[in-house]
Design an enzyme around this catalytic site. Structure first.
Site, PDB file in Angstrom:
ATOM      1  N   CYS A  76       0.821  -1.227   0.000  1.00 46.03           N
ATOM      2  CA  CYS A  76       0.000   0.000   0.000  1.00 46.03           C
ATOM      3  C   CYS A  76       0.851   1.271   0.000  1.00 46.03           C
ATOM      4  CB  CYS A  76      -0.922   0.024   1.213  1.00 46.03           C
ATOM      5  SG  CYS A  76      -1.919  -1.444   1.336  1.00 46.03           S
ATOM      6  N   HIS A 123      -3.546   6.868   3.248  1.00 46.98           N
ATOM      7  CA  HIS A 123      -3.957   5.623   2.616  1.00 46.98           C
ATOM      8  C   HIS A 123      -5.384   5.295   3.074  1.00 46.98           C
ATOM      9  CE1 HIS A 123      -4.176   1.622   1.228  1.00 46.98           C
ATOM     10  NE2 HIS A 123      -3.908   1.030   2.380  1.00 46.98           N
ATOM     11  N   ASN A 165     -10.219  -0.323   0.154  1.00 46.97           N
ATOM     12  CA  ASN A 165      -8.754  -0.242   0.153  1.00 46.97           C
ATOM     13  C   ASN A 165      -8.227  -0.714  -1.210  1.00 46.97           C
ATOM     14  OD1 ASN A 165      -6.019  -0.668   0.512  1.00 46.97           O
ATOM     15  ND2 ASN A 165      -6.234  -1.726   2.479  1.00 46.97           N
TER      16      ASN A 165
HETATM   17  O1  UT7 Z   1      -3.822  -1.715   3.528  1.00 49.49           O
HETATM   18  C1  UT7 Z   1      -2.962  -2.376   4.383  1.00 49.49           C
HETATM   19  C2  UT7 Z   1      -3.188  -1.922   5.751  1.00 49.49           C
HETATM   20  N1  UT7 Z   1      -4.385  -2.538   6.263  1.00 49.49           N
HETATM   21  C3  UT7 Z   1      -5.050  -1.943   7.210  1.00 49.49           C
HETATM   22  O2  UT7 Z   1      -4.674  -0.854   7.572  1.00 49.49           O
HETATM   23  C4  UT7 Z   1      -6.203  -2.676   7.851  1.00 49.49           C
HETATM   24  C5  UT7 Z   1      -6.104  -2.519   9.343  1.00 49.49           C
HETATM   25  N2  UT7 Z   1      -7.137  -3.207  10.109  1.00 49.49           N
HETATM   26  C6  UT7 Z   1      -8.427  -2.894  10.061  1.00 49.49           C
HETATM   27  O3  UT7 Z   1      -8.841  -2.028   9.327  1.00 49.49           O
HETATM   28  C7  UT7 Z   1      -9.366  -3.584  11.022  1.00 49.49           C
HETATM   29  O4  UT7 Z   1      -8.605  -4.307  11.980  1.00 49.49           O
HETATM   30  C8  UT7 Z   1     -10.373  -4.540  10.339  1.00 49.49           C
HETATM   31  C9  UT7 Z   1     -11.402  -3.732   9.594  1.00 49.49           C
HETATM   32  C10 UT7 Z   1      -9.642  -5.478   9.411  1.00 49.49           C
HETATM   33  C11 UT7 Z   1     -11.119  -5.364  11.384  1.00 49.49           C
HETATM   34  O5  UT7 Z   1     -11.748  -4.511  12.342  1.00 49.49           O
HETATM   35  P1  UT7 Z   1     -11.589  -4.780  13.902  1.00 49.49           P
HETATM   36  O6  UT7 Z   1     -12.370  -3.753  14.582  1.00 49.49           O
HETATM   37  O7  UT7 Z   1     -10.124  -4.849  14.207  1.00 49.49           O
HETATM   38  O8  UT7 Z   1     -12.317  -6.156  14.066  1.00 49.49           O
HETATM   39  P2  UT7 Z   1     -11.730  -7.549  14.598  1.00 49.49           P
HETATM   40  O9  UT7 Z   1     -10.804  -8.138  13.594  1.00 49.49           O
HETATM   41  O10 UT7 Z   1     -11.246  -7.366  15.989  1.00 49.49           O
HETATM   42  O11 UT7 Z   1     -13.054  -8.402  14.649  1.00 49.49           O
HETATM   43  C12 UT7 Z   1     -14.099  -8.091  15.546  1.00 49.49           C
HETATM   44  C13 UT7 Z   1     -15.210  -9.089  15.353  1.00 49.49           C
HETATM   45  C14 UT7 Z   1     -14.748 -10.537  15.351  1.00 49.49           C
HETATM   46  O12 UT7 Z   1     -15.738 -11.317  15.997  1.00 49.49           O
HETATM   47  P3  UT7 Z   1     -15.534 -11.804  17.525  1.00 49.49           P
HETATM   48  O13 UT7 Z   1     -14.261 -12.598  17.501  1.00 49.49           O
HETATM   49  O14 UT7 Z   1     -15.423 -10.556  18.320  1.00 49.49           O
HETATM   50  O15 UT7 Z   1     -16.753 -12.609  17.758  1.00 49.49           O
HETATM   51  C15 UT7 Z   1     -14.722 -10.890  13.895  1.00 49.49           C
HETATM   52  O16 UT7 Z   1     -14.918 -12.267  13.677  1.00 49.49           O
HETATM   53  O17 UT7 Z   1     -15.844  -8.862  14.090  1.00 49.49           O
HETATM   54  C16 UT7 Z   1     -15.887 -10.100  13.364  1.00 49.49           C
HETATM   55  N3  UT7 Z   1     -15.773  -9.805  11.950  1.00 49.49           N
HETATM   56  C17 UT7 Z   1     -16.844  -9.537  11.169  1.00 49.49           C
HETATM   57  N4  UT7 Z   1     -18.157  -9.485  11.427  1.00 49.49           N
HETATM   58  C18 UT7 Z   1     -18.981  -9.168  10.414  1.00 49.49           C
HETATM   59  C19 UT7 Z   1     -14.644  -9.704  11.183  1.00 49.49           C
HETATM   60  N5  UT7 Z   1     -14.973  -9.393   9.920  1.00 49.49           N
HETATM   61  C20 UT7 Z   1     -16.326  -9.293   9.891  1.00 49.49           C
HETATM   62  C21 UT7 Z   1     -17.233  -8.976   8.866  1.00 49.49           C
HETATM   63  N6  UT7 Z   1     -18.550  -8.920   9.180  1.00 49.49           N
HETATM   64  N7  UT7 Z   1     -16.851  -8.704   7.608  1.00 49.49           N
END
Ligand code: UT7
Length: 329
Positions: free
Chosen positions: A112, A256, A286
């Protein structure tokens, strides 16, 4: 002397994939995607549309804006993690399509952060080598081909698109500005955080890797989130300090476009007013190396930039890589 951006262009595919479409594909909801990422929709390239095709369209628009003819280009650099093929480079494939036969061409892989890296690499090449007077830089991705459409953790995040800039070496006494300062950084200790596990020399494609879905991108989102916010903010502070420019003088911060919460957190850390932080993540998701340059083109084409404005770019991605460029328009 200054190395100046004299033209910009971008292209996104026609097909729109909305959060509601994704609800039918994986266990997710429009509400979760919007509140956790800020994304509402993203663009998906057609099967016959390769990265070089999107790059060609973005490049043509930047060349039209800057009235650049193909044979005037001395350098073509394509930042991408989704090159058309392993070899030759997408830059060479694009060169053939543009008929830009005087250019030296190569791809740059910094995920990225690729467009920001390319700006500084091209800036250095143009400054040191009198032969390089005009250059084309592209950020392009067809992430839809490395996205696991069965993995809700990642498939809601990414989109396809391309952005382009034409750089020219200006030597007149009024030609100040251009790329004022850059910070390029990486830390390979974190190389497992965002990866495509198979398809390279360490784990070549086989029936087994395909079965295990290892040719798709995987990411440890939360870990990436924390690093991204801190490192992008620090990189911005670094270039501002070196160029002796105060954050209050910045016309646009273009971060980004990975996640609205990350964008806002970086803006807050830098204490820059919200209206100076450019956001289009809701429309495209993204797009990796394309994200910052698509945003830059939108700002230029909507007349939201004036000569003399300071523009601060920052990005973060796989590697991990991160960085910032301070530009004067
Ligand atoms: O471009 C390269 C750089 N990349 C980035 O900068 C991305 C950085 N990271 C992020 O943007 C975020 O961490 C994400 C958007 C990827 C994820 O958000 P988060 O707030 O960190 O969520 P999480 O991974 O902690 O997941 C929270 C919950 C989980 O469920 P439990 O374990 O709490 O029951 C996931 O399983 O949300 C669940 N989950 C979803 N639920 C519905 C993960 N993806 C989804 C989804 N829909 N698509």
């Amino acid at each position: 002397m200054g190395i100046k951006i004299i033209g910009t262009g971008s292209y996104v595919p026609e097909k729109v994939l909305t959060n509601h479409d994704l609800e039918k594909m994986v266990d997710t909801s429009d509400e979760w995607i919007r509140t956790r990422t800020g994304i509402s929709e993203r663009r998906i390239a057609s099967e016959t549309e390769a990265s070089s095709d999107m790059a060609f369209k973005a490049a043509s628009r930047a060349m039209e804006m800057s009235k650049t003819k193909p044979d005037e280009l001395d350098l073509i650099v394509v930042a991408t993690i989704t090159s058309d093929r392993i070899t030759p480079s997408t830059a060479c494939i694009l060169q053939g399509k543009l008929k830009a036969h005087n250019a030296a061409c190569f791809d740059l892989q910094a995920a990225c952060t690729g467009f920001l890296y390319s700006l500084e690499v091209v800036n250095a090449l143009m400054t040191s080598n009198p032969k390089f007077k005009k250059a084309l830089i592209i950020g392009v991705e067809k992430l839809s081909v490395i996205t696991d459409w069965k993995d809700r953790n990642t498939c809601v995040l990414f989109g396809d698109g391309a952005g382009a800039v034409i750089l020219e070496k200006r030597v007149g006494k009024h030609d100040i500005g251009g790329i004022l300062a850059s910070k390029l950084a990486s830390n390979g200790d974190f190389c497992e955080l965002i990866k495509v596990p198979a398809g390279g020399s360490s784990n070549p494609t086989s029936a087994e890797t395909v079965k295990k879905r290892q040719h798709y991108l995987s990411m440890e989102g939360q870990e990436v989130f924390k690093l991204a916010v801190n490192e992008m903010a620090k990189a911005c502070q670094d270039v501002l300090l070196r160029a002796k420019v105060d954050i209050s003088e910045i016309r646009w911060l273009i971060p980004h476009q990975a996640n609205l919460r990350i964008i806002k957190a970086v803006g807050n850390k830098l204490e820059i007013p919200e209206e100076k932080v450019y956001i289009n993540v809701h429309r495209y998701g993204n797009t990796s190396a394309a994200s910052v340059v698509i945003a830059l083109d939108e700002i230029v084409r909507t007349g939201k930039i004036n000569r003399g404005d300071y523009i601060l770019l920052t990005a973060f991605g796989a590697g991990i890589t991160w960085g910032a460029n301070l530009l004067r328009w």
